[in-house]
Design an enzyme around this catalytic site. Structure first.
Site, mmCIF file in Angstrom:
data_model
loop_
_atom_site.group_PDB
_atom_site.id
_atom_site.type_symbol
_atom_site.label_atom_id
_atom_site.label_comp_id
_atom_site.label_asym_id
_atom_site.label_seq_id
_atom_site.Cartn_x
_atom_site.Cartn_y
_atom_site.Cartn_z
ATOM 1 N NE ARG A 216 0.370 1.538 4.459
ATOM 2 C CZ ARG A 216 1.657 1.826 4.416
ATOM 3 N NH1 ARG A 216 2.506 2.222 3.491
ATOM 4 N NH2 ARG A 216 2.566 1.995 5.441
ATOM 5 C CG HIS B 102 3.871 7.864 12.618
ATOM 6 N ND1 HIS B 102 4.338 6.598 13.237
ATOM 7 C CD2 HIS B 102 4.335 8.041 11.446
ATOM 8 C CE1 HIS B 102 5.360 6.532 12.686
ATOM 9 N NE2 HIS B 102 5.631 7.216 11.486
ATOM 10 N N GLY C 59 8.648 1.527 3.052
ATOM 11 C CA GLY C 59 7.224 2.313 3.557
ATOM 12 C C GLY C 59 6.092 1.827 2.669
ATOM 13 C CB SER D 269 2.679 -2.197 3.672
ATOM 14 O OG SER D 269 2.123 -1.085 4.635
ATOM 15 C CG ASP E 52 0.794 -0.934 7.156
ATOM 16 O OD1 ASP E 52 0.319 0.130 6.904
ATOM 17 O OD2 ASP E 52 1.895 -1.135 7.799
HETATM 18 P P1 NG1 Z 1 5.163 0.940 7.409
HETATM 19 O O1 NG1 Z 1 5.623 1.877 6.514
HETATM 20 O O2 NG1 Z 1 4.605 -0.238 6.997
HETATM 21 O O3 NG1 Z 1 6.353 0.653 8.284
HETATM 22 C C1 NG1 Z 1 4.123 1.521 9.943
HETATM 23 C C2 NG1 Z 1 2.819 0.873 10.544
HETATM 24 C C3 NG1 Z 1 1.707 1.522 10.233
HETATM 25 C C4 NG1 Z 1 1.530 2.813 10.519
HETATM 26 C C5 NG1 Z 1 2.653 3.596 9.726
HETATM 27 C C6 NG1 Z 1 2.749 5.229 9.897
HETATM 28 C C7 NG1 Z 1 3.219 -1.624 10.921
HETATM 29 C C8 NG1 Z 1 2.889 -2.673 10.538
HETATM 30 N N1 NG1 Z 1 2.919 -0.393 9.913
HETATM 31 O O4 NG1 Z 1 4.020 1.323 8.544
HETATM 32 O O5 NG1 Z 1 0.497 0.754 10.926
HETATM 33 O O6 NG1 Z 1 1.449 3.132 11.927
HETATM 34 O O7 NG1 Z 1 3.920 2.914 10.061
HETATM 35 O O8 NG1 Z 1 1.820 5.636 9.541
HETATM 36 O O9 NG1 Z 1 3.667 -1.452 12.049
#
Ligand code: NG1
Length: 470
Positions: A46, A53, A151, A153, A196
């Site tokens: 995604r 956050h 970033g 996912s 995600d």
């Molecule tokens: P990514 O970018 O996939 O590390 C993480 C968290 C999300 C969200 C975002 C910030 C996990 C699996 N994913 O995403 O839930 O908090 O950071 O918006 O921890």
């Protein structure tokens, strides 16, 4: 859904799936020659358009599922174990036994995401259909084209795809599965929210998603007509292990500390705020949250200082706010906590998400772009999750025609996302390729022209994860 391998390959080729599926099938055949029947699942990555956050604070996000995905070929068996290989040999083969308590591999091991899915599905089955336990074993071959640590996912897509394998006969409702896997992924040690997993499971072709939490609600949002979403990788790896994991968990803790301070400030006027367990609850109970936020003490602050303001024992505050899901306590950062700045970001970001969804809904591309720009500034200044490379990339995307650009995902590296008018997109990609990848990044393992499509691309919104039916 399960077909003899040769038949599956033939049908996949005939429906014109990409190269990735065929590579996964070939590797599966080589690694597991004894297997007869095979199934295939896919789960997209995604890109988050806005709302960074906010999810773990219970506040909304606006991502979309993208045309980069994890694909798994699998063959179930009665071994009680899961054997895993990847098409990319840098990911080592591994196997593990299915049980109600699956021990983790070392931190950072890629198969921990598959274990997280297995554990979550097992836990669900033990409550809803214990007669279906133990889960059957399986051989898995995993491939994908989501750049890791960027970033987008890739990790949640791996969790979601694996869960579809383990849950294939269990009939778990999609929304329930998204909630289950949001919690389930915390097995690997991050404190993330549910964006995600929900985006990967519930994506809708051609649409972004407005996602609200507690309870999880997902609504498609069409992007302004004639606009595209571009993604550019800063080439700074934002891994989920090591320093990036600590920095991520520190932000989560700072939000909890900020909530304690906000509740303390508001409780005299509005006693109900003490019930808030998330920033989301607090803003619902305190319409005047902006004034309360203004009166928070500026950081940096130690836990002792915050405890003093809130009027609780330091040990109690540590237990309440610094405890991570695995029971360990976050180490207090040397330069102190910044609860005010972090809450300022989260609460204004949630407001931007609401306005962005409205702007997109009425086709106002300029306003959506403006909100994305504002989001980046807040991520950089208040949440401090940007880095010089991301700032440069975002700046170049804007200068070369994006209506809005910002970092996307957890930050500390990874990708930038940009909103761009269709007719501007080719020129933008060309100019950013030259200015960022050829001129700004001289030393960082530059992508070759053939890698360009993996680091700088226009993406489209796709449907959520599924078992492939051919
Ligand atoms: P990514 O970018 O996939 O590390 C993480 C968290 C999300 C969200 C975002 C910030 C996990 C699996 N994913 O995403 O839930 O908090 O950071 O918006 O921890």
């Amino acid at each position: 859904m399960l077909l003899p391998i040769g038949e599956m390959e033939k049908r996949l080729a005939s429906v014109g799936v990409g190269e990735l599926y065929l590579t996964v099938m070939q590797k599966f055949r080589r690694e597991f020659p004894e297997c007869h029947d095979v199934g295939v699942v896919r789960a997209p990555g995604r890109v988050n358009i806005i709302g960074e956050h906010t999810d773990y604070n219970g506040l909304p996000v606006m991502p979309m599922a993208i045309d980069r995905e994890i694909v798994i070929a699998f063959s179930p068996d009665n071994s009680g174990t899961v054997e895993v290989v990847a098409t990319d040999d840098t990911y080592p083969k591994a196997h593990f036994a299915l049980s109600g308590n699956i021990p983790k591999f070392e931190t950072g091991h890629w198969v921990n995401y598959i274990k997280a899915a297995a554990q979550a599905v097992w836990n669900w089955a033990s409550v809803h259909c214990p007669d279906r336990l133990p889960l059957s074993g399986a051989k898995l071959c995993v491939g994908g084209n989501i750049p890791p640590g960027s970033g987008l996912s890739s990790s949640s897509a791996l969790v979601v795809a694996s869960a579809l394998v383990f849950a294939r006969d269990l009939n778990i409702d999609r929304v329930e599965l998204a909630e289950l896997l949001a919690k389930g992924e915390r097995y690997v040690g991050t404190e993330g929210g549910g964006m995600d997993q929900a985006a990967s499971l519930m994506g809708k072709a051609g649409n972004a998603l407005k996602i609200d939490f507690f309870p999880l609600r997902i609504r498609p949002v069409s992007l302004p007509h004639g606009c595209l979403i571009a993604v550019a990788n800063s080439m700074v790896a934002a891994s989920k292990t090591g320093a990036a994991r600590i920095a991520f968990n520190t932000r989560v803790v700072e939000c909890r500390l900020g909530l304690e301070l906000l509740k303390h400030i508001s409780k005299h006027r509005n006693p109900r705020v003490v019930e808030a367990t998330l920033l989301k609850d607090y803003v619902c109970l305190e319409p005047d949250w902006r004034a309360a936020l203004d009166s928070l003490p500026d950081g940096p602050l130690t836990v002792a200082q915050i405890a003093d303001v809130v009027g609780v024992a330091e040990g109690e505050l540590r237990r309440r706010c610094l405890t991570l899901r695995d029971g360990s306590q976050l180490t207090e950062p040397k330069n102190g906590f910044q609860p005010k700045k972090r809450c300022l970001h989260v609460l204004t970001e949630a407001d931007r998400v609401e306005r962005a969804a409205q702007a997109a809904g009425r086709g106002d591309a300029v306003e959506l772009g403006r909100l994305m720009n504002e989001s980046h500034s807040s991520c950089a200044e208040n949440y401090e999750i940007s880095c010089p490379e991301l700032d440069c990339l975002v700046d170049l995307l804007r200068r070369h025609g994006a209506l809005g650009a910002r970092l996307t995902g957890a930050g500390f590296g990874g990708c930038a996302v940009a909103l761009v008018r269709q007719e501007e997109a080719p020129g933008l990609l060309e100019a950013v390729w030259t200015d960022y990848y050829r001129q700004f990044l001289p030393t960082r393992g530059l992508p070759t022209p053939s890698q360009r499509e993996h680091v700088l691309f226009v993406t489209k919104a796709v449907d959520g994860a599924c078992v492939i039916e051919v």
